[in-house]
Design a protein around this motif. Sequence first.
Motif, PDB file in Angstrom:
ATOM      1  N   VAL A   1       0.833  -1.210   0.000  1.00 43.41           N
ATOM      2  CA  VAL A   1       0.000   0.000   0.000  1.00 43.41           C
ATOM      3  C   VAL A   1       0.862   1.253   0.000  1.00 43.41           C
ATOM      4  O   VAL A   1       0.708   2.135  -0.845  1.00 43.41           O
ATOM      5  CB  VAL A   1      -0.967   0.011   1.206  1.00 43.41           C
ATOM      6  CG1 VAL A   1      -1.704   1.337   1.301  1.00 43.41           C
ATOM      7  CG2 VAL A   1      -1.962  -1.139   1.102  1.00 43.41           C
TER       8      VAL A   1
ATOM      9  N   THR B   1      -0.334  -4.857   3.724  1.00 43.53           N
ATOM     10  CA  THR B   1      -0.093  -3.579   4.392  1.00 43.53           C
ATOM     11  C   THR B   1       0.132  -3.764   5.888  1.00 43.53           C
ATOM     12  O   THR B   1      -0.403  -4.698   6.492  1.00 43.53           O
ATOM     13  CB  THR B   1      -1.268  -2.609   4.170  1.00 43.53           C
ATOM     14  OG1 THR B   1      -0.962  -1.359   4.790  1.00 43.53           O
ATOM     15  CG2 THR B   1      -2.574  -3.153   4.725  1.00 43.53           C
TER      16      THR B   1
ATOM     17  N   PHE C   1      -3.777  -6.573  -1.638  1.00 44.63           N
ATOM     18  CA  PHE C   1      -2.857  -5.646  -1.000  1.00 44.63           C
ATOM     19  C   PHE C   1      -2.265  -6.275   0.251  1.00 44.63           C
ATOM     20  O   PHE C   1      -2.941  -7.027   0.949  1.00 44.63           O
ATOM     21  CB  PHE C   1      -3.562  -4.344  -0.600  1.00 44.63           C
ATOM     22  CG  PHE C   1      -3.664  -3.341  -1.711  1.00 44.63           C
ATOM     23  CD1 PHE C   1      -2.532  -2.706  -2.199  1.00 44.63           C
ATOM     24  CD2 PHE C   1      -4.887  -3.034  -2.275  1.00 44.63           C
ATOM     25  CE1 PHE C   1      -2.622  -1.781  -3.219  1.00 44.63           C
ATOM     26  CE2 PHE C   1      -4.989  -2.102  -3.293  1.00 44.63           C
ATOM     27  CZ  PHE C   1      -3.857  -1.478  -3.769  1.00 44.63           C
TER      28      PHE C   1
ATOM     29  N   VAL D   1      -7.039  -8.161   1.526  1.00 44.72           N
ATOM     30  CA  VAL D   1      -5.982  -7.387   2.169  1.00 44.72           C
ATOM     31  C   VAL D   1      -5.309  -8.319   3.164  1.00 44.72           C
ATOM     32  O   VAL D   1      -5.981  -8.953   3.981  1.00 44.72           O
ATOM     33  CB  VAL D   1      -6.538  -6.135   2.890  1.00 44.72           C
ATOM     34  CG1 VAL D   1      -5.405  -5.375   3.571  1.00 44.72           C
ATOM     35  CG2 VAL D   1      -7.275  -5.227   1.914  1.00 44.72           C
TER      36      VAL D   1
ATOM     37  N   PRO E   1      -2.406   1.883  -4.203  1.00 43.49           N
ATOM     38  CA  PRO E   1      -3.660   2.203  -4.881  1.00 43.49           C
ATOM     39  C   PRO E   1      -3.459   2.940  -6.211  1.00 43.49           C
ATOM     40  O   PRO E   1      -4.151   2.668  -7.186  1.00 43.49           O
ATOM     41  CB  PRO E   1      -4.397   3.068  -3.858  1.00 43.49           C
ATOM     42  CG  PRO E   1      -3.920   2.553  -2.536  1.00 43.49           C
ATOM     43  CD  PRO E   1      -2.445   2.267  -2.777  1.00 43.49           C
TER      44      PRO E   1
ATOM     45  N   VAL F   1     -10.462  -4.459  -4.494  1.00 51.24           N
ATOM     46  CA  VAL F   1      -9.440  -5.483  -4.300  1.00 51.24           C
ATOM     47  C   VAL F   1     -10.076  -6.766  -3.777  1.00 51.24           C
ATOM     48  O   VAL F   1     -11.128  -6.755  -3.144  1.00 51.24           O
ATOM     49  CB  VAL F   1      -8.300  -5.017  -3.365  1.00 51.24           C
ATOM     50  CG1 VAL F   1      -7.628  -3.779  -3.926  1.00 51.24           C
ATOM     51  CG2 VAL F   1      -8.774  -4.781  -1.964  1.00 51.24           C
TER      52      VAL F   1
ATOM     53  N   GLU G   1     -11.124   1.397   2.751  1.00 47.89           N
ATOM     54  CA  GLU G   1     -10.706   2.181   1.589  1.00 47.89           C
ATOM     55  C   GLU G   1     -10.147   1.281   0.496  1.00 47.89           C
ATOM     56  O   GLU G   1     -10.409   1.495  -0.685  1.00 47.89           O
ATOM     57  CB  GLU G   1      -9.648   3.209   1.985  1.00 47.89           C
ATOM     58  CG  GLU G   1     -10.153   4.339   2.848  1.00 47.89           C
ATOM     59  CD  GLU G   1      -9.030   5.256   3.313  1.00 47.89           C
ATOM     60  OE1 GLU G   1      -7.938   5.238   2.711  1.00 47.89           O
ATOM     61  OE2 GLU G   1      -9.250   5.992   4.288  1.00 47.89           O
ATOM     62  N   LEU G   2      -9.383   0.278   0.899  1.00 50.32           N
ATOM     63  CA  LEU G   2      -8.796  -0.634  -0.085  1.00 50.32           C
ATOM     64  C   LEU G   2      -9.864  -1.504  -0.736  1.00 50.32           C
ATOM     65  O   LEU G   2      -9.865  -1.685  -1.956  1.00 50.32           O
ATOM     66  CB  LEU G   2      -7.715  -1.500   0.579  1.00 50.32           C
ATOM     67  CG  LEU G   2      -6.522  -0.726   1.133  1.00 50.32           C
ATOM     68  CD1 LEU G   2      -5.593  -1.647   1.901  1.00 50.32           C
ATOM     69  CD2 LEU G   2      -5.780  -0.005   0.019  1.00 50.32           C
TER      70      LEU G   2
ATOM     71  N   TRP H   1      -8.608  -0.470   5.761  1.00 55.44           N
ATOM     72  CA  TRP H   1      -8.900  -1.611   4.894  1.00 55.44           C
ATOM     73  C   TRP H   1     -10.161  -1.365   4.073  1.00 55.44           C
ATOM     74  O   TRP H   1     -10.251  -1.811   2.938  1.00 55.44           O
ATOM     75  CB  TRP H   1      -9.005  -2.892   5.708  1.00 55.44           C
ATOM     76  CG  TRP H   1      -7.671  -3.386   6.179  1.00 55.44           C
ATOM     77  CD1 TRP H   1      -6.548  -2.659   6.412  1.00 55.44           C
ATOM     78  CD2 TRP H   1      -7.316  -4.731   6.465  1.00 55.44           C
ATOM     79  NE1 TRP H   1      -5.522  -3.456   6.842  1.00 55.44           N
ATOM     80  CE2 TRP H   1      -5.972  -4.737   6.887  1.00 55.44           C
ATOM     81  CE3 TRP H   1      -8.015  -5.932   6.430  1.00 55.44           C
ATOM     82  CZ2 TRP H   1      -5.302  -5.899   7.247  1.00 55.44           C
ATOM     83  CZ3 TRP H   1      -7.338  -7.090   6.798  1.00 55.44           C
ATOM     84  CH2 TRP H   1      -5.995  -7.074   7.189  1.00 55.44           C
TER      85      TRP H   1
END
Length: 122
Positions: free
Chosen positions: A54, A83, A81, A102, A62, A99, A93-94, A91
């Motif tokens: 990340v 991170t 991802f 994570v 991103p 995605v 946001e990801l 998370w």
Amino acid sequence: MLKLLHVDDDADILELAKMSLELMDDIEVVDCVSGEEALTTVEEFKPDVFLLDVMMPGMSGPETLEKLRQVPGLEAVPAIFMTARVGVGAWTELFDLGVAEVIAKPFDPMTLGAQIKAVLHR
């Protein structure tokens, strides 16, 4: 053979993940130390999955994913991802980026390959 593009600015993480993933006979790993390097590598490698850090200098994970998904033929490649950032907000946001998963750092090198395969088989 599963083709995985791993992008992380930390050489130790790249090495540990590559050793871990290559224990699986059916995963081919190509490492990149930056988003910029990933963009030049994907044209030739054509990965089946992205594994992205990340927080990276220059282009973040991103931002890298956004650019990778603009490459013809890679729009739907699953992204995972890794991170060290924890917390629901980080998370979320990801996941909002679409995605597949994570994975928290530090990760378990003994199960990384199985984790990735499990995500892809969902």
